[in-house]
Design an enzyme around this catalytic site. Sequence first.
Site, PDB file in Angstrom:
ATOM      1  N   TRP A 322     -16.050  23.145   8.720  1.00 38.98           N
ATOM      2  CA  TRP A 322     -15.763  24.529   8.338  1.00 38.98           C
ATOM      3  C   TRP A 322     -14.507  25.040   9.030  1.00 38.98           C
ATOM      4  CZ3 TRP A 322     -15.699  28.915  11.547  1.00 38.98           C
ATOM      5  CH2 TRP A 322     -15.581  30.139  10.876  1.00 38.98           C
ATOM      6  N   HIS A 323     -14.291  24.587  10.259  1.00 39.82           N
ATOM      7  CA  HIS A 323     -13.141  25.073  11.014  1.00 39.82           C
ATOM      8  C   HIS A 323     -11.819  24.593  10.451  1.00 39.82           C
ATOM      9  CE1 HIS A 323     -16.049  26.237  14.150  1.00 39.82           C
ATOM     10  NE2 HIS A 323     -15.088  27.025  14.598  1.00 39.82           N
ATOM     11  N   GLY A 324     -11.798  23.471   9.793  1.00 41.02           N
ATOM     12  CA  GLY A 324     -10.530  22.993   9.262  1.00 41.02           C
ATOM     13  C   GLY A 324     -10.682  21.716   8.468  1.00 41.02           C
TER      14      GLY A 324
END
Length: 515
Positions: A322-324
Site C-alpha cells: 500500500w505504501h508504494g
Amino acid sequence: MLFNSFEFIFLFLPITVLTYYVLAKRLSVEIALVFLLFASLYFYGYWNPVYLVLIVASIIVNFFLGRRIGIASTTRKKTWLVAGVVLNLGLLGYYKYFNFFISNVNAVLDVGWNTEKIILPLAISFFTFQQISYLVDAYNDKCKEYNFLHYSLFVCFFPQLIAGPIVHHKEMLPQFFQKENLSPKLINFAVGISIFALGFFKKTVIADSLSVYVSPTFDTQDSVDLIQAWGASLAYTFQLYFDFSGYSDMAIGCARLFGITLPVNFFSPYKSTSIVEFWRRWHITLSRFLRDYLYIALGGNKNGSFQRYRNLFLTMLLGGLWHGAGWTFVIWGMLHGFYLVINHAWRWVLKALNWAPKSRGYFAFSWLITFVAVVFSWVYFRAPSLQRANDIVLAMLGKNGATIPSGIAYRLGKIRHVLNELGIGVGEGSGSLLMGNTIWVILAAFIAIVLPNSAQMFSKQNGVLFEKPGAFPMQNPALNAVWKPSLSWSIGTACLLATGILTLGQISEFLYFQF
C-alpha cells in the site's frame, strides 16, 4: 498546497477559519460547511486541478454506494459492499500499480510494452482507505450518511485530506454540529496553534535538516562504508518520523482551530520495546485500519497460531505494498510481518514458561533490538531500488569496512593506531558532513526517545502524563481542556513558529505525499 508554505500559513488558513466562523454565526452551519468543503477542494486542487475530477467522482460514487448499502436488504448489502471495495481498490491499483505491473511484465517476459507514466494523484491512498472504511461501517450498520454535503466534507476536510490521520465517519463529522464548536474559542486557538507550531518545527527544522544527510548515500550508486551507511540510515529513521509526525501534528492543530478532534497518529514509536508496541505507536490510524479491515477480515487469530501468524504476515505484506509500488516496499512489509511473527511467538514462549522479565537490562535490550530492526527496515522503505537497499544493508553489516574522514582522523593522535587495529581506516575529505549528521541525529534521538511527545505535552490525567504502553487513547487527549496556556508557553510557541517560518524559502515536501 503545503502546510509549510507562506500561502497556507498567512493566507489560506486564517481566511478559511475566519470566514467559516462568520458564516456559521451570521448565516447557518450548512452554509459554513459548504464554504469549508469548497475551501478543502481548493486546497487539494492547488497542486494539480485535474485531479479534482477524480476525487469528486470518487466521492459521488462512494456516497451512492454507501446509501445503497444502508437501505439494501441483507442479501444485497454484501453485493454492494463488494462492488464498492473492488471499485475503490481498482482505482487505486490503476494509478498506483499499473506502471509497476507493466515494468515487471516487461522484465519477466521481455515483451517491450510501452505505456505513458501515470502520475499518482495526491492522497489517493488515504482517501481510498477512508472511503472503504465508511462502506464497511455502513455494511455493519455502524454509520449511515444521507447528506451529500456532509459525506463530502468527511472525505475532503483539508487538515486530514492529504496524509491523514485516517478517520472514521462517526469520529469526525458529528463534531461539526456540536454547539460548542460553532463559535471560536480561545482554548481551541491556543491548543491548535501550539500543536501546529510543534509540528511545523519538527517538519521544517528537524526533518528537513536531516534530509541533507540522507540523499548523498541513498540516491547514488557510490560504494559506502559502515559509518556512512549507519549515518544515513539513522538520519532517515528520524527524518521520516519528524516529517510524518510533524505533518500529523499540524493536521491536528489545524482541525482544532475549527473545534474538531482528530485522533492521535504517533505516540513516541521509537520508545517501543517490541515491534507489536511499535505498531501501536507508529501511524496509529493506519494500524487500526489494517487490523480492523484486513487482519480481522483474513480471520485474525480465531483459527490457531499458524493462521494468526499467516494473517499477520499477509497484513503487513499488503500494508507494505500500500505504501508504494515497488519491491522495496514489499520487502519492507515482509520484514515487519516477519518481525511481528517472531514477537508474538516470543510472547507465547514467555507465557508458556510463566516468565515475566522485569529487569531494566531486559527492557533496554528489547528496546535496542526493536530499534535496530526498525532502522534496517527503513533502508528498504527509502532506497530507490532493491539493489541499492541491499548494498546499504550489507555496508551496515560491515561488508565494506569502515573509514573516518581524514580531517577527524588526524586530530585523534594515538587513537588512530587503535582504530587501524580494529579495521577502521582513514578516508578522504573533511569530517564536516559526518559531524553535522551526528549532531542532528543525536538531537533528533533525544527529542524522539527522551522527551514527551506532543500529545503528552497537552494532556495530564490526575497530574500524571500518559506513559504506560497501551494506555494512550486513539482520541487525542490534547482536545480535553485540561491544558492551560501560559505566557512562557506562548513565547515558546512564537519562537517555534518564527524558526519554522525562517526555513520556508527552502524546497521541502512531505515524504508521505508520494504514498
